[in-house]
Design a protein around this motif. Structure first.
Motif, PDB file in Angstrom:
ATOM      1  N   ASP A  49       0.839  -1.208   0.008  1.00 16.71           N
ATOM      2  CA  ASP A  49      -0.064   0.077  -0.007  1.00 16.71           C
ATOM      3  C   ASP A  49       0.784   1.236   0.062  1.00 16.71           C
ATOM      4  O   ASP A  49       1.479   1.597   0.955  1.00 16.71           O
ATOM      5  CB  ASP A  49      -0.949  -0.122   1.296  1.00 16.71           C
ATOM      6  CG  ASP A  49      -1.774   0.996   1.323  1.00 16.71           C
ATOM      7  OD1 ASP A  49      -1.972   1.784   0.199  1.00 16.71           O
ATOM      8  OD2 ASP A  49      -2.817   1.155   2.004  1.00 16.71           O
ATOM      9  N   ALA A  52      -0.158   5.168   2.511  1.00 16.95           N
ATOM     10  CA  ALA A  52      -1.285   4.466   3.020  1.00 16.95           C
ATOM     11  C   ALA A  52      -2.291   5.333   3.902  1.00 16.95           C
ATOM     12  O   ALA A  52      -2.948   5.088   4.549  1.00 16.95           O
ATOM     13  CB  ALA A  52      -0.697   3.325   4.062  1.00 16.95           C
ATOM     14  N   GLY A  55      -4.808   4.969   7.025  1.00 17.69           N
ATOM     15  CA  GLY A  55      -4.885   3.321   7.258  1.00 17.69           C
ATOM     16  C   GLY A  55      -6.182   2.961   6.888  1.00 17.69           C
ATOM     17  O   GLY A  55      -6.567   1.691   7.211  1.00 17.69           O
ATOM     18  N   THR A  58      -6.317   0.541   4.049  1.00 18.66           N
ATOM     19  CA  THR A  58      -5.578  -0.469   4.216  1.00 18.66           C
ATOM     20  C   THR A  58      -6.038  -1.619   5.224  1.00 18.66           C
ATOM     21  O   THR A  58      -5.978  -2.912   4.949  1.00 18.66           O
ATOM     22  CB  THR A  58      -4.046  -0.159   5.106  1.00 18.66           C
ATOM     23  OG1 THR A  58      -3.359   1.038   4.528  1.00 18.66           O
ATOM     24  CG2 THR A  58      -2.876  -1.239   5.241  1.00 18.66           C
ATOM     25  N   ALA A  72       2.569  -1.224   4.218  1.00 18.75           N
ATOM     26  CA  ALA A  72       2.096   0.147   4.250  1.00 18.75           C
ATOM     27  C   ALA A  72       3.098   1.076   4.364  1.00 18.75           C
ATOM     28  O   ALA A  72       3.915   1.186   5.096  1.00 18.75           O
ATOM     29  CB  ALA A  72       0.948   0.304   5.272  1.00 18.75           C
ATOM     30  N   GLU A  74       4.248   4.933   4.411  1.00 24.88           N
ATOM     31  CA  GLU A  74       3.580   6.357   4.824  1.00 24.88           C
ATOM     32  C   GLU A  74       4.674   7.307   5.151  1.00 24.88           C
ATOM     33  O   GLU A  74       5.174   6.940   6.280  1.00 24.88           O
ATOM     34  CB  GLU A  74       2.465   6.301   5.510  1.00 24.88           C
ATOM     35  CG  GLU A  74       1.777   7.719   5.859  1.00 24.88           C
ATOM     36  CD  GLU A  74       1.412   8.541   4.754  1.00 24.88           C
ATOM     37  OE1 GLU A  74       1.910   9.458   4.395  1.00 24.88           O
ATOM     38  OE2 GLU A  74       0.737   7.862   3.684  1.00 24.88           O
ATOM     39  N   LEU A  99       3.573  -0.985   9.144  1.00 28.02           N
ATOM     40  CA  LEU A  99       3.749   0.278   8.675  1.00 28.02           C
ATOM     41  C   LEU A  99       5.119   0.917   8.565  1.00 28.02           C
ATOM     42  O   LEU A  99       5.838   0.763   9.652  1.00 28.02           O
ATOM     43  CB  LEU A  99       2.690   1.309   9.254  1.00 28.02           C
ATOM     44  CG  LEU A  99       2.713   2.948   9.062  1.00 28.02           C
ATOM     45  CD1 LEU A  99       2.219   2.959   7.740  1.00 28.02           C
ATOM     46  CD2 LEU A  99       2.007   3.722  10.135  1.00 28.02           C
TER      47      LEU A  99
END
Length: 173
Positions: A49, A52, A55, A58, A72, A74, A99
């Motif tokens: 992702d 992201a 979230g 996601t 993810a 970000e 993440l």
């Protein structure tokens, strides 16, 4: 990539309203997520992702496909804070979502990828960065997936046109 300070300035103190500003896109997003889940559910590899955000998407995808790890990406600290706050409320998926505090330009593309989500991100990238991203995705991914036009024919016009443009580019490179 767009400078990190620029990204932080875009979100800053308004991050709490980010999901509210995207409400008008919920219908389109649901169509795309359902098609995406159908296309990748039987493929091996992680879901990546890119950008992201908070979230929301996601976590929705993690709930739709219960056996895949999601990485993810970000870069915004504000968005990651919102993401982690949301993720802590979803025990059913939090063990499968990682993440990473990086933008896509720093991602290694070493993992086997079954699918890539890139919702609302391309506008943050310069043209050469968009092309590099597409190249990295296409070289290992697009030729391993058999797609028929009916897989995306009922997507919203702008999503379908962008996807078809990417496929045409991939076939010519």
């Amino acid at each position: 990539m767009t400078g990190l300070n620029e990204i932080e300035n875009v979100y800053g103190e308004t991050v709490e309203f980010y999901d509210l500003s995207a409400l008008s896109q919920i219908g389109n997003k649901k169509i795309v997520l359902n098609k995406f889940a159908d296309m990748v559910k039987d493929l091996d590899g992680i879901i990546l992702d890119i950008g992201a955000g908070t979230g929301k998407t996601t976590i929705e995808m993690a709930n739709m496909i219960c056996d895949k790890e999601i990485i993810a990406l970000e870069p915004s600290a504000y968005m990651r804070t919102a993401f982690m706050a949301r993720l802590m409320e979803h025990n059913e998926v939090k063990e499968r979502i990682s993440l990473l505090p990086i933008d896509v330009g720093k991602y290694s593309f070493r993992d086997k990828i079954s699918g890539v989500m890139c919702m609302g991100v391309l506008g943050h990238l310069k043209r050469d960065e968009q092309e590099k991203l597409l190249y990295n995705l296409v070289k290992d991914f697009i030729h391993t997936v058999k797609l028929d036009r009916h897989d995306w024919e009922d997507w919203p016009d702008d999503s379908r046109e962008a996807f078809e443009k990417m496929l045409k580019w991939a076939n010519n490179n």
